[in-house]
Design a protein around this motif. Structure first.
Motif, mmCIF file in Angstrom:
data_model
loop_
_atom_site.group_PDB
_atom_site.id
_atom_site.type_symbol
_atom_site.label_atom_id
_atom_site.label_comp_id
_atom_site.label_asym_id
_atom_site.label_seq_id
_atom_site.Cartn_x
_atom_site.Cartn_y
_atom_site.Cartn_z
ATOM 1 N N VAL A 28 62.026 7.575 26.987
ATOM 2 C CA VAL A 28 62.159 6.686 28.140
ATOM 3 C C VAL A 28 62.761 5.395 27.616
ATOM 4 C CG1 VAL A 28 60.949 5.445 29.968
ATOM 5 C CG2 VAL A 28 60.175 7.727 29.294
ATOM 6 N N GLU A 29 64.018 5.147 27.953
ATOM 7 C CA GLU A 29 64.713 3.988 27.383
ATOM 8 C C GLU A 29 65.922 3.609 28.231
ATOM 9 O OE1 GLU A 29 66.415 4.856 23.582
ATOM 10 O OE2 GLU A 29 67.612 6.524 24.338
ATOM 11 N N ALA A 30 66.400 2.392 28.013
ATOM 12 C CA ALA A 30 67.566 1.884 28.726
ATOM 13 C C ALA A 30 68.797 2.737 28.457
ATOM 14 C CB ALA A 30 67.840 0.440 28.293
ATOM 15 N N HIS A 31 69.520 3.050 29.520
ATOM 16 C CA HIS A 31 70.776 3.786 29.427
ATOM 17 C C HIS A 31 71.841 3.121 30.300
ATOM 18 C CE1 HIS A 31 68.653 7.147 27.454
ATOM 19 N NE2 HIS A 31 69.851 7.615 27.144
ATOM 20 N N GLY A 32 71.901 1.810 30.248
ATOM 21 C CA GLY A 32 72.910 1.111 31.025
ATOM 22 C C GLY A 32 72.574 1.061 32.506
ATOM 23 N N PRO A 36 69.598 6.799 34.374
ATOM 24 C CA PRO A 36 68.178 6.479 34.473
ATOM 25 C C PRO A 36 67.504 6.358 33.108
ATOM 26 C CG PRO A 36 68.513 8.798 34.899
ATOM 27 C CD PRO A 36 69.890 8.192 34.761
ATOM 28 N N LEU A 37 66.331 5.758 33.112
ATOM 29 C CA LEU A 37 65.542 5.611 31.888
ATOM 30 C C LEU A 37 65.205 6.964 31.279
ATOM 31 C CD1 LEU A 37 63.060 2.874 33.172
ATOM 32 C CD2 LEU A 37 64.937 2.517 31.543
ATOM 33 N N ALA A 161 74.791 6.536 26.405
ATOM 34 C CA ALA A 161 75.182 6.118 27.759
ATOM 35 C C ALA A 161 76.687 5.910 27.891
ATOM 36 C CB ALA A 161 74.444 4.833 28.144
ATOM 37 N N CYS A 162 77.437 6.601 27.072
ATOM 38 C CA CYS A 162 78.877 6.376 26.947
ATOM 39 C C CYS A 162 79.666 7.468 27.669
ATOM 40 C CB CYS A 162 79.234 6.363 25.460
ATOM 41 S SG CYS A 162 78.711 7.889 24.623
#
Length: 244
Positions: A28-32, A36-37, A161-162
């Protein structure tokens, strides 16, 4: 086959027939702003179900928390220690072996888990040597990825997140992607980031490592299908090695 949907009266026979348990691992982490997380969880789950459909494996409930030290300061990120992950994975592996599974596949959707997963596999190798343990993270996709990407990778080892990971999501879990919010952020990651602890906010404000606007479902499908074929091959090889 989804393990948690089965009942205790019938599962023993199904374990004997399958022999293989797949554990999706994510984070569970930031993805831009566009993903979503739970991106890594969704990817791991979708991959696990597809692999299970081709190998007859049983898919365990997803382990949704991972080691996300590098992104822990971004809103929404939740991190656990490598030590916690190692202990949990070893306990799960021993329990699976006790239940009759002979192949334990840790299907990882988050690169930050790699250190813990590899160490857990080594410990299981020592404690339950009859259990075949595989740790899989998009195996064998470098060539096809290099051919399809339109922008150079921001880092030699990881992506986030690319263009690539967003393409994975468009293929496997498009309903969670908002391409109207996709951004291009190709940070200059210093060499020192590979040799010293470096929180990602030191080189990115978005948690995006590339041009997400270039992502397409077609790119995702091409790469993911290669990964799936390789995962199926590795699992079938592990099954054939049982008893040797």
């Amino acid at each position: 086959m989804i393990f948690q949907n089965e009942n205790s009266y019938e599962i023993k026979e199904k374990i004997e027939q399958s022999q293989v348990a797949i554990l999706p691992l994510g984070a569970v982490e930031a993805h831009g702003p566009h993903l979503p997380l739970g991106t890594d969880n969704y990817l791991a789950e979708q991959l696990a179900e597809r692999v299970a459909g081709k190998t007859g494996a049983l898919v365990l409930p997803t382990l949704p928390y991972g080691q996300v030290w590098s992104l822990k300061n971004f809103p929404g990120s939740i991190t656990v220690s490598n030590q916690s992950l190692i202990s949990l994975l070893c306990d799960i592996g021993v329990s699976l072996h006790h239940q009759g599974f002979q192949v334990f596949v840790m299907l990882n959707g988050h690169l930050g888990n790699a250190v813990a997963i590899k160490e857990a596999a080594r410990q299981l190798y020592e404690t339950v040597p009859n259990l075949r343990v595989l740790y899989l993270f998009y195996p064998g996709v470098k060539k096809i990825t290099d051919e399809l990407r339109e922008t150079p990778s921001a880092h030699a080892s990881y992506f986030h997140a690319c263009e690539i990971e967003t393409s994975y999501m468009l293929y496997l879990a498009e309903q969670y992607v908002d391409m109207t919010k996709a951004v291009s952020d190709i940070p200059d990651i210093p060499m020192s980031a590979d040799v010293t602890p470096t929180p990602w906010e030191e080189f990115t404000a978005t948690a995006v490592l590339g041009d997400a606007t270039l992502a397409t479902k077609e790119k995702g499908k091409a790469i993911i299908e290669v990964a799936l074929a390789n995962m199926v091959k590795l699992i079938e090889e592990a099954k054939r090695s049982l008893g040797k």
